[in-house]
Motif scaffolding. Structure first.
Motif, PDB file in Angstrom:
ATOM      1  N   GLY A   1       0.778  -1.231   0.000  1.00  0.00           N
ATOM      2  CA  GLY A   1       0.000   0.000   0.000  1.00  0.00           C
ATOM      3  C   GLY A   1       0.807   1.277   0.000  1.00  0.00           C
ATOM      4  N   ILE A   2       2.123   1.190  -0.285  1.00  0.00           N
ATOM      5  CA  ILE A   2       2.894   2.431  -0.393  1.00  0.00           C
ATOM      6  C   ILE A   2       2.723   2.971  -1.805  1.00  0.00           C
ATOM      7  N   ALA A   3       2.147   4.186  -1.913  1.00  0.00           N
ATOM      8  CA  ALA A   3       1.955   4.769  -3.241  1.00  0.00           C
ATOM      9  C   ALA A   3       3.271   5.373  -3.717  1.00  0.00           C
TER      10      ALA A   3
ATOM     11  N   PRO B   1      -1.265   3.398  -9.330  1.00  0.00           N
ATOM     12  CA  PRO B   1      -0.721   2.249 -10.064  1.00  0.00           C
ATOM     13  C   PRO B   1       0.160   1.323  -9.233  1.00  0.00           C
ATOM     14  N   ASN B   2       0.939   1.879  -8.276  1.00  0.00           N
ATOM     15  CA  ASN B   2       1.812   1.008  -7.479  1.00  0.00           C
ATOM     16  C   ASN B   2       1.003   0.008  -6.658  1.00  0.00           C
ATOM     17  N   ILE B   3      -0.056   0.517  -6.023  1.00  0.00           N
ATOM     18  CA  ILE B   3      -0.869  -0.341  -5.159  1.00  0.00           C
ATOM     19  C   ILE B   3      -1.598  -1.390  -6.011  1.00  0.00           C
ATOM     20  N   LEU B   4      -2.069  -0.947  -7.192  1.00  0.00           N
ATOM     21  CA  LEU B   4      -2.734  -1.891  -8.101  1.00  0.00           C
ATOM     22  C   LEU B   4      -1.781  -2.982  -8.547  1.00  0.00           C
ATOM     23  N   ALA B   5      -0.538  -2.579  -8.873  1.00  0.00           N
ATOM     24  CA  ALA B   5       0.441  -3.558  -9.356  1.00  0.00           C
ATOM     25  C   ALA B   5       0.715  -4.584  -8.263  1.00  0.00           C
TER      26      ALA B   5
END
Length: 218
Positions: free
Chosen positions: A59-61, A124-128
């Motif tokens: 969960g780090i954006a 996008p980071n959290i989605l990935a």
């Protein structure tokens, strides 16, 4: 053929800001850069270790770093702070101690702040990370991509493109699969596009996940 450039670097100075703000002389620049990398890695490792097991998503954006002569200010933008901060004050102090040990900065103070982002699945980071977790649990990649797109539709984005490359589903021949929903104008510099590339290690090899999210137009 159209070559793809990293959309964040392409838009620096128009719709995109830097994630590290500091200035140094050319001969000290590489040290500063490595220091930033150390800070980011240290924080990510700490979060991974101390997350509750239930979620594969850290969960780090993004982690923003601002350096002055006597102070390093680190802002962690995080999607689900509850997972990290159940007993809040101790956690942040512990993290600060960890990073300070790693950097051994004597004459500089380190300050870590945590900010929650409004809709985590619009990032996008959290989605990935979400997709990576699904792929590790052997969910079929199309299902994982569709699920991720459904999650972004809840947070108001104008378009999203997800791409997975590598030995998908353990096939012998590596390939690239992608889906797009809405519009993703990569050529338009005025369009604010969020991008993330993420490596996921599965049992049959490494997969690359790339996500482009079209946030809004200026």
């Amino acid at each position: 053929m159209g070559q793809k450039i990293n959309p964040l670097g392409f838009r620096l100075g128009t719709t995109q800001g830097h994630h590290s703000l500091w200035f140094s002389q050319p001969k000290n620049y590489s040290e500063g850069l490595q220091e930033d990398q150390k800070i980011r890695d240290c924080i990510k490792n700490y979060v991974q270790k101390n997350m509750r097991i239930s979620s594969s998503v850290e969960g780090i954006a993004r982690i923003e770093i601002q350096k002055r002569i006597d102070l390093i200010q680190v802002i962690i933008y995080i999607g689900f702070p509850k997972l990290l901060l159940e007993n809040r004050p101790r956690r942040i102090e512990e993290l600060q101690m960890n990073v300070q040990k790693k950097l051994n900065c004597v004459n500089r103070k380190l300050n870590i702040a945590i900010t929650r982002i409004a809709n985590p699945y619009g990032n996008p980071n959290i989605l990935a990370e979400f997709i990576a977790g699904q792929l590790k649990n052997r969910v079929s990649f199309r299902k994982a991509m569709k699920r991720a797109i459904e999650l972004t539709e809840q947070s108001d984005t104008k378009g999203i493109q997800v791409q997975i490359a590598g030995r998908i589903d353990g096939k012998e021949i590596a390939r690239v699969e992608w889906i797009r929903e809405g519009r993703v104008p990569l050529q338009t510099i005025g369009a604010k596009i969020d991008y993330s590339s993420y490596t996921v290690r599965t049992i049959y090899g490494v997969l690359g996940i790339k996500i482009w999210i079209f946030v809004d137009e200026e």
